[in-house]
Design a protein around this motif. Structure first.
Motif, PDB file in Angstrom:
ATOM      1  N   ARG A 195       0.873  -1.172   0.000  1.00  0.00           N
ATOM      2  CA  ARG A 195       0.000   0.000   0.000  1.00  0.00           C
ATOM      3  C   ARG A 195       0.911   1.223   0.000  1.00  0.00           C
ATOM      4  O   ARG A 195       1.888   1.256   0.723  1.00  0.00           O
ATOM      5  CB  ARG A 195      -0.848   0.045   1.278  1.00  0.00           C
ATOM      6  CG  ARG A 195      -1.567  -1.235   1.581  1.00  0.00           C
ATOM      7  CD  ARG A 195      -2.188  -1.168   2.979  1.00  0.00           C
ATOM      8  NE  ARG A 195      -3.103  -0.060   3.095  1.00  0.00           N
ATOM      9  CZ  ARG A 195      -3.198   0.725   4.159  1.00  0.00           C
ATOM     10  NH1 ARG A 195      -2.417   0.517   5.214  1.00  0.00           N
ATOM     11  NH2 ARG A 195      -4.040   1.712   4.205  1.00  0.00           N
ATOM     12  N   GLU A 213      -2.851  -0.945  -3.740  1.00  0.00           N
ATOM     13  CA  GLU A 213      -3.675   0.023  -3.000  1.00  0.00           C
ATOM     14  C   GLU A 213      -2.929   1.340  -2.834  1.00  0.00           C
ATOM     15  O   GLU A 213      -1.767   1.376  -2.427  1.00  0.00           O
ATOM     16  CB  GLU A 213      -4.035  -0.522  -1.607  1.00  0.00           C
ATOM     17  CG  GLU A 213      -4.806   0.527  -0.819  1.00  0.00           C
ATOM     18  CD  GLU A 213      -5.297   0.045   0.534  1.00  0.00           C
ATOM     19  OE1 GLU A 213      -5.707  -1.120   0.635  1.00  0.00           O
ATOM     20  OE2 GLU A 213      -5.279   0.866   1.471  1.00  0.00           O
ATOM     21  N   TRP A 246      -7.630  -0.828  -4.880  1.00  0.00           N
ATOM     22  CA  TRP A 246      -8.313   0.117  -3.997  1.00  0.00           C
ATOM     23  C   TRP A 246      -7.658   1.487  -4.067  1.00  0.00           C
ATOM     24  O   TRP A 246      -6.445   1.607  -3.886  1.00  0.00           O
ATOM     25  CB  TRP A 246      -8.273  -0.332  -2.535  1.00  0.00           C
ATOM     26  CG  TRP A 246      -8.987  -1.589  -2.165  1.00  0.00           C
ATOM     27  CD1 TRP A 246      -8.465  -2.637  -1.464  1.00  0.00           C
ATOM     28  CD2 TRP A 246     -10.359  -1.918  -2.408  1.00  0.00           C
ATOM     29  NE1 TRP A 246      -9.410  -3.599  -1.273  1.00  0.00           N
ATOM     30  CE2 TRP A 246     -10.590  -3.188  -1.850  1.00  0.00           C
ATOM     31  CE3 TRP A 246     -11.412  -1.288  -3.064  1.00  0.00           C
ATOM     32  CZ2 TRP A 246     -11.828  -3.821  -1.910  1.00  0.00           C
ATOM     33  CZ3 TRP A 246     -12.633  -1.920  -3.122  1.00  0.00           C
ATOM     34  CH2 TRP A 246     -12.841  -3.162  -2.555  1.00  0.00           C
ATOM     35  N   ARG A 273      -8.003   4.639  -1.798  1.00  0.00           N
ATOM     36  CA  ARG A 273      -8.597   5.000  -0.512  1.00  0.00           C
ATOM     37  C   ARG A 273      -8.386   6.500  -0.287  1.00  0.00           C
ATOM     38  O   ARG A 273      -7.363   7.056  -0.702  1.00  0.00           O
ATOM     39  CB  ARG A 273      -7.874   4.199   0.588  1.00  0.00           C
ATOM     40  CG  ARG A 273      -8.642   4.010   1.848  1.00  0.00           C
ATOM     41  CD  ARG A 273      -7.818   3.198   2.855  1.00  0.00           C
ATOM     42  NE  ARG A 273      -7.622   1.796   2.529  1.00  0.00           N
ATOM     43  CZ  ARG A 273      -8.523   0.839   2.750  1.00  0.00           C
ATOM     44  NH1 ARG A 273      -9.674   1.139   3.308  1.00  0.00           N
ATOM     45  NH2 ARG A 273      -8.259  -0.420   2.436  1.00  0.00           N
ATOM     46  N   ALA A 290     -12.262   2.532  -2.522  1.00  0.00           N
ATOM     47  CA  ALA A 290     -12.447   1.659  -1.353  1.00  0.00           C
ATOM     48  C   ALA A 290     -13.707   2.087  -0.591  1.00  0.00           C
ATOM     49  O   ALA A 290     -13.948   3.287  -0.403  1.00  0.00           O
ATOM     50  CB  ALA A 290     -11.237   1.761  -0.436  1.00  0.00           C
ATOM     51  N   GLY A 322     -11.249  -3.605   1.865  1.00  0.00           N
ATOM     52  CA  GLY A 322     -11.571  -2.255   1.403  1.00  0.00           C
ATOM     53  C   GLY A 322     -12.159  -1.411   2.513  1.00  0.00           C
ATOM     54  O   GLY A 322     -11.998  -0.194   2.534  1.00  0.00           O
TER      55      GLY A 322
END
Ligand code: SF4
Length: 452
Positions: A156, A203, A239, A241, A265, A411
């Motif tokens: 991430r 992500e 995702w 976010r 997400a 998510g």
């Protein structure tokens, strides 16, 4: 090789700043070691959001000096920006670099290492005059594959797209620490995100202080909704976010984008602070409780199950039991998956410090404890809703220490421990939730979950 260690206090944005500084220093030949290990330089990236944060800043500086008596200690971040003279009085500090000057930190540090030891040097400019996002250049550097593997998370990554704040909430010191809202140009954000995804991060979290204000300062003007439309098309991104965002920014256009793009997400952090309109007005928050409720209901309609977090202040000056009860009732009515509770504390230079009717400490602590208990109950109820569901997770790069299990992040921002091979790390997998008690447990359903 010069060894550098970091201690980072405070919010996600500060952590991103540290990651970017780390990447910049590694690109210059420094090697990063864990905080507390033997190091030649220790960088303490401070926070000033609450009185307790400054206590932690002081402790981190003391620990940096104690664990490395011969190292150079550099203090940067929000406390350095707002209280440079006070930081300079802490024993053992060599260099203080403000938020507006963070991009100069690598060069200042190299000069410091060449110079003989002396009194603390202060390099703190006027952040109110800042017109660009500090470290944006370094962010691009960090996104390049060579240094990104060490400085950024491997599965991430966090990308800072905005800094500073346009609002003047009565309790908040952040505008003094971070200056006015400034945005990173969209082309640069898109390029950085693309490179990070291509280098194996499914992500990405977009961060900013006043994220919803993204693009309003740019020419031509743009918006977060427009940026998301481009980013969510990037192949391989599972995702996208968003960090904290005020409810007032959830316009129809924005809601249409976030509820229709599969890569967004299902997790929103929408700071509440109070459920009482009287208190929201006193805090100078740019929304009312009904707006907050409407935004959440609209998101829930679209997502069904979604992670929802909020910050709440207990005991803002003038808060009565009736106000506190309104806050608790609103929280109880909405499907929060976690709460961050802040007992009110005065911050120097903010409007709230001048207010009469400060709430006594015992009452603040009691209301904060009630809110924390409510938050824990909401979190447990949320986890129970996940039971039996199959969810896409990003498999993190480290295993759960006690059980040795893999850890996947849904998510909704819930960690699920499950058994599986190392080869799954940094991949998207599908996991069924089998136990909702914390820590949540699951079982692997498939290894090749769909990537948007
Ligand atoms: S919106 Fe208010 S609370 Fe948030 S950073 Fe800006 S001034 Fe502070």
């Amino acid at each position: 090789m010069t060894r550098v260690a970091f201690a980072t206090l405070g919010c996600r944005l500060n952590q991103v700043d540290s990651q970017q500084l780390q990447a910049a220093l590694e690109a210059r030949g420094f090697s990063t070691v864990p905080f507390g290990d033997a190091a030649d330089v220790v960088v303490v990236n401070t926070c000033t959001v609450t009185a307790r944060a400054e206590v932690s800043d002081r402790q981190a500086i003391r620990r940096a000096r104690r664990s490395n008596p011969d190292a150079r200690v550099v203090v940067t971040g929000c406390w350095a920006q707002t209280s440079a003279e006070e930081v300079a009085r802490q024993p053992g500090v060599d260099l203080i670099v403000g938020n507006a000057d963070k991009d100069r930190l690598p060069r200042l540090l190299e000069a410091l290492l060449q110079a003989p030891r002396g009194p603390a040097r202060i390099e703190v400019g006027d952040v109110r005059a800042a017109t660009s996002v500090p470290l944006a250049e370094l962010a691009s550097l960090a996104a390049s594959a060579r240094v990104a593997a060490t400085a950024l998370g491997r599965s991430r990554a966090f990308v800072k797209v905005q800094d500073g704040c346009q609002h003047r909430c009565a309790f908040c010191v952040v505008p003094q620490a971070r200056g006015p809202s400034r945005s990173v140009r969209p082309e640069r954000v898109v390029e950085d995100v693309r490179r990070l995804v291509e280098s194996g991060r499914p992500e990405i979290t977009l961060t900013g202080v006043d994220l919803g204000h993204y693009g309003a300062d740019l020419a031509p003007r743009t918006s977060l909704a427009a940026l998301l439309c481009v980013l969510t098309e990037i192949r391989g991104l599972r995702w996208l976010r968003l960090s904290s965002m005020l409810p007032a920014y959830f316009t129809e256009e924005f809601l249409d984008v976030v509820t229709s793009a599969p890569a967004i997400a299902p997790h929103f952090h929408v700071p509440l602070q109070s459920g009482s309109d009287r208190m929201l007005r006193a805090m100078r928050r740019p929304y009312r409780a009904a707006t907050y409720r409407r935004v959440v209901e609209r998101l829930v309609d679209a997502f069904g199950v979604m992670g929802l977090g909020a910050d709440v202040i207990a005991g803002f000056p003038g808060e009565t039991e009736a106000d506190a009860a309104e806050t608790e009732a609103l929280i109880d009515a909405l499907p929060f998956s976690y709460l961050h509770v802040f007992p009110y504390s005065d911050r120097r230079g903010t409007e709230a410090t001048t207010r009469s009717q400060h709430v006594d400490r015992a009452t603040v602590a009691r209301r904060a404890a009630r809110l924390r208990a409510l938050g824990a109950a909401k979190a447990a109820a949320f986890r129970r809703r996940l039971l039996g569901r199959a969810e896409d997770v990003i498999v993190l790069e480290t295993r759960d220490r006690p059980s040795g299990a893999l850890v996947g992040l849904t998510g909704h921002y819930v960690e699920v421990a499950f058994d599986g091979p190392d080869a799954l790390m940094r991949q998207v997998a599908r996991v069924r939730v089998t136990s909702a008690a914390a820590p949540v447990r699951g079982e692997l359903v498939s290894m090749d979950a769909a990537v948007a």
